[in-house]
Design a protein around this motif. Structure first.
Motif, PDB file in Angstrom:
ATOM      1  N   LYS A   1      -4.269   6.303   7.276  1.00 26.76           N
ATOM      2  CA  LYS A   1      -4.124   5.215   6.097  1.00 26.76           C
ATOM      3  C   LYS A   1      -3.550   6.575   5.247  1.00 26.76           C
ATOM      4  O   LYS A   1      -2.268   7.185   4.466  1.00 26.76           O
ATOM      5  CB  LYS A   1      -4.994   4.643   4.888  1.00 26.76           C
ATOM      6  N   ASN A   2      -4.395   7.969   4.884  1.00 25.43           N
ATOM      7  CA  ASN A   2      -4.321   9.009   4.213  1.00 25.43           C
ATOM      8  C   ASN A   2      -2.651   9.434   5.013  1.00 25.43           C
ATOM      9  O   ASN A   2      -2.216  10.583   4.042  1.00 25.43           O
ATOM     10  CB  ASN A   2      -5.381  10.469   4.867  1.00 25.43           C
TER      11      ASN A   2
ATOM     12  N   ASN B   1      -0.338  -0.517   9.834  1.00 27.08           N
ATOM     13  CA  ASN B   1      -0.118  -1.440   9.751  1.00 27.08           C
ATOM     14  C   ASN B   1       0.499  -2.737  11.059  1.00 27.08           C
ATOM     15  O   ASN B   1       1.535  -3.333  10.693  1.00 27.08           O
ATOM     16  CB  ASN B   1       1.080  -0.970   8.809  1.00 27.08           C
TER      17      ASN B   1
ATOM     18  N   SER C   1      -8.127   1.398   7.223  1.00 24.59           N
ATOM     19  CA  SER C   1      -7.768   2.710   7.621  1.00 24.59           C
ATOM     20  C   SER C   1      -6.300   2.481   7.978  1.00 24.59           C
ATOM     21  O   SER C   1      -5.700   3.732   7.815  1.00 24.59           O
ATOM     22  CB  SER C   1      -8.274   2.793   9.065  1.00 24.59           C
ATOM     23  N   GLY C   2      -5.553   1.496   7.412  1.00 28.94           N
ATOM     24  CA  GLY C   2      -4.047   2.145   7.228  1.00 28.94           C
ATOM     25  C   GLY C   2      -3.259   1.758   8.557  1.00 28.94           C
ATOM     26  O   GLY C   2      -2.485   1.721   8.682  1.00 28.94           O
TER      27      GLY C   2
ATOM     28  N   ARG D   1      -8.497   7.213   9.972  1.00 29.16           N
ATOM     29  CA  ARG D   1      -8.148   7.271   8.340  1.00 29.16           C
ATOM     30  C   ARG D   1      -6.644   7.806   8.123  1.00 29.16           C
ATOM     31  O   ARG D   1      -6.354   7.909   7.072  1.00 29.16           O
ATOM     32  CB  ARG D   1      -9.206   7.568   6.973  1.00 29.16           C
TER      33      ARG D   1
ATOM     34  N   ALA E   1       1.074  -1.208   0.032  1.00 26.74           N
ATOM     35  CA  ALA E   1      -0.192   0.245  -0.115  1.00 26.74           C
ATOM     36  C   ALA E   1       1.203   1.463   0.403  1.00 26.74           C
ATOM     37  O   ALA E   1       0.491   2.437  -0.250  1.00 26.74           O
ATOM     38  CB  ALA E   1      -0.887   0.203   1.228  1.00 26.74           C
ATOM     39  N   GLU E   2       2.195   1.228   0.075  1.00 29.99           N
ATOM     40  CA  GLU E   2       2.811   2.919  -0.121  1.00 29.99           C
ATOM     41  C   GLU E   2       3.672   2.721  -0.798  1.00 29.99           C
ATOM     42  O   GLU E   2       3.633   4.391  -1.155  1.00 29.99           O
ATOM     43  CB  GLU E   2       4.407   2.160   0.822  1.00 29.99           C
TER      44      GLU E   2
ATOM     45  N   ARG F   1       2.320   2.420  11.486  1.00 32.49           N
ATOM     46  CA  ARG F   1       1.633   3.595  12.410  1.00 32.49           C
ATOM     47  C   ARG F   1       1.115   2.228  13.323  1.00 32.49           C
ATOM     48  O   ARG F   1      -0.147   1.846  11.949  1.00 32.49           O
ATOM     49  CB  ARG F   1       0.888   3.339  10.936  1.00 32.49           C
TER      50      ARG F   1
END
Ligand code: CA
Length: 508
Positions: A427-428, A87, A84-85, A424, A25-26, A50
């Motif tokens: 992720k954001n 990890n 939601s990011g 989020r 996802a990076e 994160r």
């Protein structure tokens, strides 16, 4: 390398994978459209952590709490966090948080059995595990480092062996249960002691015993040591010097960072950089949190409320989901700025310790009835910060002031367990978010979709142009998550009045 990855490389430092940090996802370059504004961070460390601590979550589920997506769909919280990011998951472990009759002390009754469930569910949702051994039967922090009951009366040498065995055995059990262990903390907030040892040499020997156990378990797993009070600059630097003086083997120098107590972010970066520069260590924030409201939802007073800890120069963000996301982003940025790219990541503390029963708007007998129901759940399932049963082990604090969640206003869920938009941020931060409406296809932002927009995408794809977050979002007309020459083709087909798969020239 795929085209998409090449394009990503044009915007971001090349991300490499290593064993201790997650990948994936990076390479997304298109920002999210979101109600909470988040500015992108260009991360220096590969797979910047994160993370989130959700140690109380099993006890909450046992008490009937369910978690939902922002849209209100009931879902496994580990899936919600991952989507939601988040990890990395952090979990605390107490050796034996039960009284002589087998009643749980509370605080999630956070034993090895609960950690195994958490580790497995985290791994099933592509999240690694930071194992946070307290080496105590209940809360260990700067003011409390009581040894487990079973270690009472041991000599230091015997305690070293007990700590080594307990660490190695527990890690093996977690691995067998399916956890993907990436990092292990030898003690929690061990600023003044660990497992009942308060001398310099005692602390150093127990840290070293724990580190040896982690190395024996798996040489690829990072060893972290966790301190507090970064605002006390001299004292926290002394910890790094002390560890070096005693030759303690570790990888990650970690601190808690709570804005009401722990000084400025500039100072946080500076003290973590000290350990990074002088001793070559990774640096990390092992705990942080921030209120999304000052209201209480469970009838147990909160650590930060309008009466407590809610003022001061470092409580600079508003107490809303936007402010909460801003704090997370700011702490991540402060760690990312640690010297030499040694800032490894940030863990949010207990971001899901929600209420077991909403007291909002209740008063009088109705409030009392809800509080009593909550209190029964805290006692039965250990889902409050402490139960009355902890009195056997800790009579003067937990045994006296036991109750519910003191951080239900610092979570990423509302009182019904529904995710807040601030979640989020995890992720954001990779892409930034766009809060204003964007006309899909209008890359140059002139209000219409025309051939210049397709040209701008081709220039971007050829690395002649850099696009703003709004332009990137507008340019991804096929909604693939990346901006490619395919998007330029879609715009040209649209302009030639050929059919296109996704309707463009619409507000998103
Ligand atoms: Ca509360």
């Amino acid at each position: 390398m795929k085209l998409r990855a090449l394009l990503a490389a044009a915007l971001m430092p090349l991300i490499a994978c290593c064993s201790a940090v997650p990948c994936g996802a990076e390479d997304a370059v298109v920002p999210a459209k979101d109600s909470v504004a988040v500015e992108r961070i260009s991360f220096n460390a590969p797979g910047f952590i994160r993370g989130m601590d959700v140690s109380s979550v099993i006890s909450l589920e046992n008490a009937g709490v369910t978690f939902k997506t922002e849209a209100g769909e009931e879902q496994d919280i580990f899936r919600i966090l991952s989507d939601s990011g988040v990890n990395y998951i952090r979990v605390r472990i107490w050796n034996d948080p039960y009284d002589s009759s087998g009643n749980g002390y509370g605080g999630g009754n956070s034993d090895l059995a609960a950690a195994k469930i958490i580790g497995k569910r985290a791994a099933d949702n592509q999240m690694r595990l930071l194992v946070d051994f307290h080496y105590s039967d209940f809360w260990a922090d700067p003011g409390k480092q009581a040894a487990p009951k079973a270690w009472t009366g041991l000599t230091l040498a015997q305690k070293e062996q007990a700590l080594y065995d307990y660490t190695l055995d527990s890690l093996n059990e977690l691995k067998s249960a399916g956890a993907d262990i990436g990092m292990v903390q030898i003690g929690n907030e061990t600023t003044a002691g660990i497992a009942g040892e308060f001398s310099e040499s005692g602390r150093a020997r127990l840290f070293s015993a724990g580190a040896r156990a982690v190395r024996a378990f798996d040489g690829g797993v990072l060893v972290a040591l966790h301190f507090t009070n970064p605002e006390n600059t001299a004292a926290i630097k002394w910890q790094a010097d002390f560890l070096d003086r005693y030759g303690v083997d570790y990888d990650v120098f970690a601190t808690s960072y709570y804005p009401s107590w722990h000084g400025s972010l500039e100072n946080l970066t500076a003290v973590l950089s000290y350990a990074a520069e002088k001793y070559g260590k990774y640096a990390m924030v092992a705990e942080t949190s921030y209120p999304c409201t000052l209201e209480d939802t469970d009838g147990h007073g909160n650590t930060v409320s309008q009466w407590n800890n809610s003022t001061g120069e470092n409580m600079r963000w508003v107490f809303t989901p936007q402010g909460q996301a801003d704090e997370v982003r700011a702490v991540m940025n402060a760690v990312n700025e640690v010297s030499g790219g040694k800032g490894l990541g940030v863990f949010y503390w207990e971001g899901a310790w929600v209420t077991v029963g909403d007291v909002t708007g209740k008063s009088g007998a109705e409030y009392t009835a809800q509080w009593q129901q909550n209190s029964e759940l805290w006692e039965r399932y250990g889902c409050g910060w402490a139960s009355s049963f902890s009195a056997e082990y800790e009579p003067d604090d937990a045994g006296r002031y036991y109750g519910g969640s003191a951080v239900d206003n610092q979570v990423f869920f509302d009182a019904q367990g529904r995710a807040l938009p601030s979640l989020r941020v995890f992720k954001n931060v990779l892409t930034g978010s766009v809060t204003a409406d964007v006309l899909l296809g209008d890359v140059d932002g002139n209000g219409t979709v025309d051939i210049k927009d397709a040209t701008e995408i081709r220039r971007f794809a050829a690395e002649y142009a850099v696009l703003s977050p709004e332009s990137l979002l507008a340019a991804d007309v096929d909604r693939s998550g990346a901006v490619t020459i395919e998007d330029a083709t879609v715009i040209q087909r649209y302009l030639a009045e050929f059919s296109v798969e996704q309707p463009i020239n619409r507000l998103i």
